[in-house]
Design a protein around this motif. Structure first.
Motif, PDB file in Angstrom:
ATOM      1  N   MET A  81       0.792  -1.382  -0.053  1.00  0.00           N
ATOM      2  CA  MET A  81      -0.049  -0.084   0.115  1.00  0.00           C
ATOM      3  C   MET A  81       0.938   1.257  -0.105  1.00  0.00           C
ATOM      4  O   MET A  81       1.931   1.429   0.943  1.00  0.00           O
ATOM      5  N   ALA A  82       0.755   1.979  -0.823  1.00  0.00           N
ATOM      6  CA  ALA A  82       1.748   3.323  -1.054  1.00  0.00           C
ATOM      7  C   ALA A  82       0.943   4.363  -0.630  1.00  0.00           C
ATOM      8  O   ALA A  82       0.930   5.661  -1.308  1.00  0.00           O
ATOM      9  N   LEU A  83       0.354   4.247   0.609  1.00  0.00           N
ATOM     10  CA  LEU A  83      -0.176   5.606   1.247  1.00  0.00           C
ATOM     11  C   LEU A  83       0.693   6.527   1.542  1.00  0.00           C
ATOM     12  O   LEU A  83       0.464   7.902   1.285  1.00  0.00           O
ATOM     13  N   PHE A  84       1.819   6.255   2.083  1.00  0.00           N
ATOM     14  CA  PHE A  84       2.749   7.113   2.441  1.00  0.00           C
ATOM     15  C   PHE A  84       4.146   7.036   1.912  1.00  0.00           C
ATOM     16  O   PHE A  84       4.472   5.775   1.618  1.00  0.00           O
ATOM     17  N   ASN A  85       4.542   8.027   1.704  1.00  0.00           N
ATOM     18  CA  ASN A  85       6.014   7.839   0.917  1.00  0.00           C
ATOM     19  C   ASN A  85       7.122   7.757   1.950  1.00  0.00           C
ATOM     20  O   ASN A  85       6.799   7.536   3.135  1.00  0.00           O
ATOM     21  N   ASP A  86       8.503   7.312   1.492  1.00  0.00           N
ATOM     22  CA  ASP A  86       9.413   6.936   2.457  1.00  0.00           C
ATOM     23  C   ASP A  86       9.488   7.984   3.546  1.00  0.00           C
ATOM     24  O   ASP A  86       9.791   7.502   4.794  1.00  0.00           O
ATOM     25  N   GLU A  87       9.668   9.198   3.308  1.00  0.00           N
ATOM     26  CA  GLU A  87       9.827  10.337   4.338  1.00  0.00           C
ATOM     27  C   GLU A  87       8.773  10.255   5.191  1.00  0.00           C
ATOM     28  O   GLU A  87       9.044  10.405   6.516  1.00  0.00           O
ATOM     29  N   GLU A  88       7.404  10.078   4.956  1.00  0.00           N
ATOM     30  CA  GLU A  88       6.547  10.227   5.820  1.00  0.00           C
ATOM     31  C   GLU A  88       6.519   9.010   6.800  1.00  0.00           C
ATOM     32  O   GLU A  88       6.203   8.936   7.786  1.00  0.00           O
ATOM     33  N   GLN A  89       6.795   7.629   6.014  1.00  0.00           N
ATOM     34  CA  GLN A  89       6.911   6.568   6.716  1.00  0.00           C
ATOM     35  C   GLN A  89       7.824   6.772   7.988  1.00  0.00           C
ATOM     36  O   GLN A  89       7.681   6.191   9.111  1.00  0.00           O
ATOM     37  N   GLN A  90       9.149   7.223   7.525  1.00  0.00           N
ATOM     38  CA  GLN A  90      10.375   7.541   8.581  1.00  0.00           C
ATOM     39  C   GLN A  90       9.712   8.569   9.638  1.00  0.00           C
ATOM     40  O   GLN A  90      10.175   8.359  10.748  1.00  0.00           O
ATOM     41  N   ARG A  91       8.994   9.457   9.319  1.00  0.00           N
ATOM     42  CA  ARG A  91       8.624  10.597  10.323  1.00  0.00           C
ATOM     43  C   ARG A  91       7.681   9.743  11.394  1.00  0.00           C
ATOM     44  O   ARG A  91       7.878   9.933  12.571  1.00  0.00           O
ATOM     45  N   ILE A  92       6.862   8.921  10.846  1.00  0.00           N
ATOM     46  CA  ILE A  92       5.993   8.120  11.721  1.00  0.00           C
ATOM     47  C   ILE A  92       6.660   7.266  12.632  1.00  0.00           C
ATOM     48  O   ILE A  92       6.339   7.355  13.837  1.00  0.00           O
ATOM     49  N   ARG A  93       7.732   6.302  12.174  1.00  0.00           N
ATOM     50  CA  ARG A  93       8.503   5.627  12.700  1.00  0.00           C
ATOM     51  C   ARG A  93       9.303   6.354  13.925  1.00  0.00           C
ATOM     52  O   ARG A  93       9.443   5.837  15.080  1.00  0.00           O
ATOM     53  N   THR A  94       9.700   7.390  13.378  1.00  0.00           N
ATOM     54  CA  THR A  94      10.568   8.205  14.217  1.00  0.00           C
ATOM     55  C   THR A  94       9.634   8.758  15.527  1.00  0.00           C
ATOM     56  O   THR A  94      10.176   8.788  16.621  1.00  0.00           O
ATOM     57  N   ALA A  95       8.515   9.231  15.325  1.00  0.00           N
ATOM     58  CA  ALA A  95       7.519   9.585  16.435  1.00  0.00           C
ATOM     59  C   ALA A  95       7.273   8.293  17.312  1.00  0.00           C
ATOM     60  O   ALA A  95       7.079   8.623  18.543  1.00  0.00           O
ATOM     61  N   ILE A  96       7.157   7.351  16.763  1.00  0.00           N
ATOM     62  CA  ILE A  96       6.965   6.048  17.776  1.00  0.00           C
ATOM     63  C   ILE A  96       8.256   5.883  18.546  1.00  0.00           C
ATOM     64  O   ILE A  96       8.236   5.689  19.699  1.00  0.00           O
ATOM     65  N   GLU A  97       9.335   5.947  17.818  1.00  0.00           N
ATOM     66  CA  GLU A  97      10.730   5.842  18.699  1.00  0.00           C
ATOM     67  C   GLU A  97      10.928   6.757  20.041  1.00  0.00           C
ATOM     68  O   GLU A  97      11.148   6.478  20.995  1.00  0.00           O
ATOM     69  N   ASP A  98      10.532   8.203  19.433  1.00  0.00           N
ATOM     70  CA  ASP A  98      10.570   9.013  20.487  1.00  0.00           C
ATOM     71  C   ASP A  98       9.480   8.979  21.599  1.00  0.00           C
ATOM     72  O   ASP A  98       9.945   9.237  22.867  1.00  0.00           O
ATOM     73  N   ALA A  99       8.341   8.433  21.153  1.00  0.00           N
ATOM     74  CA  ALA A  99       7.463   8.194  22.308  1.00  0.00           C
ATOM     75  C   ALA A  99       7.647   7.331  23.055  1.00  0.00           C
ATOM     76  O   ALA A  99       7.771   7.252  24.316  1.00  0.00           O
ATOM     77  N   GLU A 100       8.427   6.221  22.747  1.00  0.00           N
ATOM     78  CA  GLU A 100       8.835   5.135  23.490  1.00  0.00           C
ATOM     79  C   GLU A 100      10.192   5.385  24.455  1.00  0.00           C
ATOM     80  O   GLU A 100      10.302   4.571  25.213  1.00  0.00           O
ATOM     81  N   LYS A 101      10.756   6.345  24.154  1.00  0.00           N
ATOM     82  CA  LYS A 101      11.765   6.653  24.761  1.00  0.00           C
ATOM     83  C   LYS A 101      11.523   6.954  26.327  1.00  0.00           C
ATOM     84  O   LYS A 101      12.651   7.000  27.186  1.00  0.00           O
ATOM     85  N   HIS A 102      10.467   7.409  26.601  1.00  0.00           N
ATOM     86  CA  HIS A 102      10.075   7.989  27.905  1.00  0.00           C
ATOM     87  C   HIS A 102       9.169   6.934  28.662  1.00  0.00           C
ATOM     88  O   HIS A 102       8.600   7.338  29.739  1.00  0.00           O
TER      89      HIS A 102
END
Length: 144
Positions: free
Chosen positions: A1-22
């Motif tokens: 499913m090509a809903l999000f481009n690579d940059e958008e997917q990375q942005r979401i992944r980074t948001a998950i990683e940032d949220a889980e840091k704390h």
């Protein structure tokens, strides 16, 4: 499913990683085009399919979106539900919805992930021995 481009997917992944840091909480995003059953039932189905109920502290959170049907849900595992108020995710959903209404799915998801991390930190703070128990990648489903 090509809903999000690579940059958008990375942005979401980074948001998950940032949220889980704390927090020791584990957060996933699951996306599909259509939802063939009640939204919470569908989210629960994917929660189990993604093994989110198997985290150490039962503190997994799933952000589920059906993009074509314009439906979404946030659900937490039993460990979370035991300690938070019944309306715990309502304000998060409202903040996400504001972005969704403007057509910005990525910003809505990122906003929800940030708030989820802040909420989880209060009840499940990060410990030195915490490990990332679930993938931070978006789970794209095809209506299985």
């Amino acid at each position: 499913m090509a809903l999000f481009n690579d940059e958008e997917q990375q942005r979401i992944r980074t948001a998950i990683e940032d949220a889980e840091k704390h927090t020791s909480g584990q957060i996933r995003v699951c996306i599909e085009k259509t939802c063939s059953e009640p939204t919470l039932d569908r989210a629960t189905k994917y929660f189990h399919k993604l093994n989110m109920h198997k985290t150490k502290h039962r503190n997994g959170v799933l952000v589920y979106l059906a993009t074509v049907d314009r439906k979404f849900a946030i659900i937490g595992d039993g460990g979370i539900n035991k300690v938070v108020p019944a309306d715990f995710w309502d304000s998060t959903k409202e903040d996400m919805l504001e972005h969704f209404k403007l057509g910005d799915l990525v910003e809505g998801i990122v906003t929800g992930l940030k708030i989820a991390g802040e909420h989880l930190q209060k009840y499940f703070p990060h410990n030195a021995d915490d490990t990332n128990e679930l993938s931070d990648d978006i789970a794209f489903m095809d209506g299985e």
